[in-house]
Scaffold this active site. Sequence first.
Site, PDB file in Angstrom:
ATOM      1  N   ARG A  21      14.160 -16.790  -7.713  1.00 20.89           N
ATOM      2  CA  ARG A  21      14.532 -16.924  -6.311  1.00 20.89           C
ATOM      3  C   ARG A  21      13.347 -17.234  -5.406  1.00 20.89           C
ATOM      4  O   ARG A  21      13.488 -17.883  -4.376  1.00 20.89           O
ATOM      5  CB  ARG A  21      15.247 -15.657  -5.818  1.00 20.89           C
ATOM      6  CG  ARG A  21      16.538 -15.341  -6.550  1.00 20.89           C
ATOM      7  CD  ARG A  21      17.497 -16.534  -6.565  1.00 20.89           C
ATOM      8  NE  ARG A  21      18.789 -16.201  -7.153  1.00 20.89           N
ATOM      9  CZ  ARG A  21      19.087 -16.296  -8.443  1.00 20.89           C
ATOM     10  NH1 ARG A  21      18.180 -16.714  -9.310  1.00 20.89           N
ATOM     11  NH2 ARG A  21      20.292 -15.968  -8.900  1.00 20.89           N
ATOM     12  N   ASP A  58      -5.743   5.632  -2.688  1.00 19.98           N
ATOM     13  CA  ASP A  58      -5.313   6.608  -1.687  1.00 19.98           C
ATOM     14  C   ASP A  58      -5.903   7.971  -2.035  1.00 19.98           C
ATOM     15  O   ASP A  58      -6.092   8.285  -3.203  1.00 19.98           O
ATOM     16  CB  ASP A  58      -3.779   6.697  -1.650  1.00 19.98           C
ATOM     17  CG  ASP A  58      -3.278   7.452  -0.423  1.00 19.98           C
ATOM     18  OD1 ASP A  58      -2.853   6.798   0.553  1.00 19.98           O
ATOM     19  OD2 ASP A  58      -3.329   8.701  -0.439  1.00 19.98           O
ATOM     20  N   LYS A  69      -0.631  10.245  -4.357  1.00 14.46           N
ATOM     21  CA  LYS A  69       0.138   9.038  -4.032  1.00 14.46           C
ATOM     22  C   LYS A  69      -0.210   7.857  -4.932  1.00 14.46           C
ATOM     23  O   LYS A  69       0.669   7.125  -5.387  1.00 14.46           O
ATOM     24  CB  LYS A  69      -0.106   8.649  -2.567  1.00 14.46           C
ATOM     25  CG  LYS A  69       0.494   9.637  -1.591  1.00 14.46           C
ATOM     26  CD  LYS A  69       0.258   9.205  -0.165  1.00 14.46           C
ATOM     27  CE  LYS A  69       0.886  10.223   0.777  1.00 14.46           C
ATOM     28  NZ  LYS A  69       0.726   9.836   2.196  1.00 14.46           N
ATOM     29  N   ASN A  89      -6.306   5.113   9.901  1.00 17.54           N
ATOM     30  CA  ASN A  89      -7.450   5.383  10.779  1.00 17.54           C
ATOM     31  C   ASN A  89      -8.339   4.153  10.936  1.00 17.54           C
ATOM     32  O   ASN A  89      -8.446   3.312  10.042  1.00 17.54           O
ATOM     33  CB  ASN A  89      -8.254   6.577  10.259  1.00 17.54           C
ATOM     34  CG  ASN A  89      -8.959   6.263   8.956  1.00 17.54           C
ATOM     35  OD1 ASN A  89     -10.074   5.729   8.958  1.00 17.54           O
ATOM     36  ND2 ASN A  89      -8.308   6.552   7.825  1.00 17.54           N
ATOM     37  N   PHE A  90      -8.954   4.063  12.119  1.00 16.50           N
ATOM     38  CA  PHE A  90      -9.795   2.909  12.435  1.00 16.50           C
ATOM     39  C   PHE A  90     -11.119   2.952  11.686  1.00 16.50           C
ATOM     40  O   PHE A  90     -11.731   1.921  11.442  1.00 16.50           O
ATOM     41  CB  PHE A  90     -10.051   2.835  13.945  1.00 16.50           C
ATOM     42  CG  PHE A  90      -8.855   2.363  14.704  1.00 16.50           C
ATOM     43  CD1 PHE A  90      -8.416   1.054  14.573  1.00 16.50           C
ATOM     44  CD2 PHE A  90      -8.150   3.212  15.538  1.00 16.50           C
ATOM     45  CE1 PHE A  90      -7.296   0.600  15.258  1.00 16.50           C
ATOM     46  CE2 PHE A  90      -7.038   2.779  16.224  1.00 16.50           C
ATOM     47  CZ  PHE A  90      -6.611   1.470  16.082  1.00 16.50           C
ATOM     48  N   THR A 149     -11.882   3.668   8.558  1.00 18.59           N
ATOM     49  CA  THR A 149     -11.923   2.956   7.281  1.00 18.59           C
ATOM     50  C   THR A 149     -11.609   1.474   7.472  1.00 18.59           C
ATOM     51  O   THR A 149     -12.058   0.627   6.712  1.00 18.59           O
ATOM     52  CB  THR A 149     -10.967   3.618   6.275  1.00 18.59           C
ATOM     53  OG1 THR A 149     -11.068   5.036   6.411  1.00 18.59           O
ATOM     54  CG2 THR A 149     -11.347   3.259   4.846  1.00 18.59           C
ATOM     55  N   CYS A 177       0.105   9.415  13.233  1.00 25.16           N
ATOM     56  CA  CYS A 177       1.490   9.728  12.875  1.00 25.16           C
ATOM     57  C   CYS A 177       1.770  11.219  12.963  1.00 25.16           C
ATOM     58  O   CYS A 177       2.889  11.636  13.216  1.00 25.16           O
ATOM     59  CB  CYS A 177       1.794   9.271  11.456  1.00 25.16           C
ATOM     60  SG  CYS A 177       2.080   7.512  11.341  1.00 25.16           S
TER      61      CYS A 177
END
Length: 335
Positions: free
Chosen positions: A7, A55, A81, A126-127, A129, A182
């Site tokens: 597809r 992660d 994770k 976060n900014f 990293t 978050c």
Amino acid sequence: MIDRYSRQIIFPGIGEEGQRRLSSSYAVIIGCGALGTIMATSLVRAGVGKVRIIDRDFIEYHNLQRQVLFDEDDIKNQLPKAIAAERHLKTVNSSVKVEGIVADVNYTNIERFVRDADIILDGLDNFETRLLINDVSLKQNIPWVYGGAISSFGMTMTIIPHETPCFRCFLPSSTRGMSLTCDTAGVISPAPFIIGSWQTAEALKILVGNTDINRELITIDVWKGTFQRLKISPRQGCPTCQGKYEFLEGETGLRTTSLCGQNAVQVFSSEAKHLSLEELAARLKPVAQVTYNEFMLRFTADNQEMVVFPDGRAILRDTTDESLARGLYSKYIGT
Ligand SMILES: [Zn+2]
């Protein structure tokens, strides 16, 4: 193999040649939350040859609302994770080399983690990293796709080294100290799903050799139903564009120091010049016990007491774990 991808091979933007290119491509996803799980599942299903997922966290119940790769068994099994993502995705597409790495990405290891990648995808919260990704992207000449989502909105931009403006060109310095996270602002799944999908589309284009990438900052609010494109210009004097990779050198950004003899860690963000403790207190109130005066703010969250100062410093007592300290700083104070 052809049937599995039929597809997207029919789709003119990919075709057979594009599919071949995908199968010999290597993508690195940094951060495997909502954005990361969407991008990882999409790229593995699309047949990207190798996908590395990095992660530092374990999975918690409040992640399941939006982090599509994880389930209750992963939590019961206390899987990080990156490992849970790797296990699930290997059953989705066994022809893809999926590699989960449990690590706190920082200036000491990022160059090694992304070496030889064809693209870096930002699934971070976060900014700090992100600025590191930006440095390594320009230094190693690897395109990367910025993405961020919180509450009901999100934004994304594609950075092609030495061709488009870089992340540092457009990042307003004032937002760094007080960025929402978050954990304090909440998030509904459609926001990261749309941004993560947009990032995936950009990744597919870059990996098949399509140069018609998104050159603007895209912002979307799924609750208000708004969509905006913002033209970003290269910033005169941007250190990263001039080849000064300050974050990679560990000279600026988030730094930790063990406080000798005190069993405490200090976290300092050189980007957060002045922090309004009043604003921080208001933001933290829903999730932590907070007391503050004009000189310092003290709060307890995740069973850890943190003391924050107006110059952006934080001290965490009864711990010597610098990685934990950086994580909590990013989570609650924002960088
Ligand atoms: Zn720049």
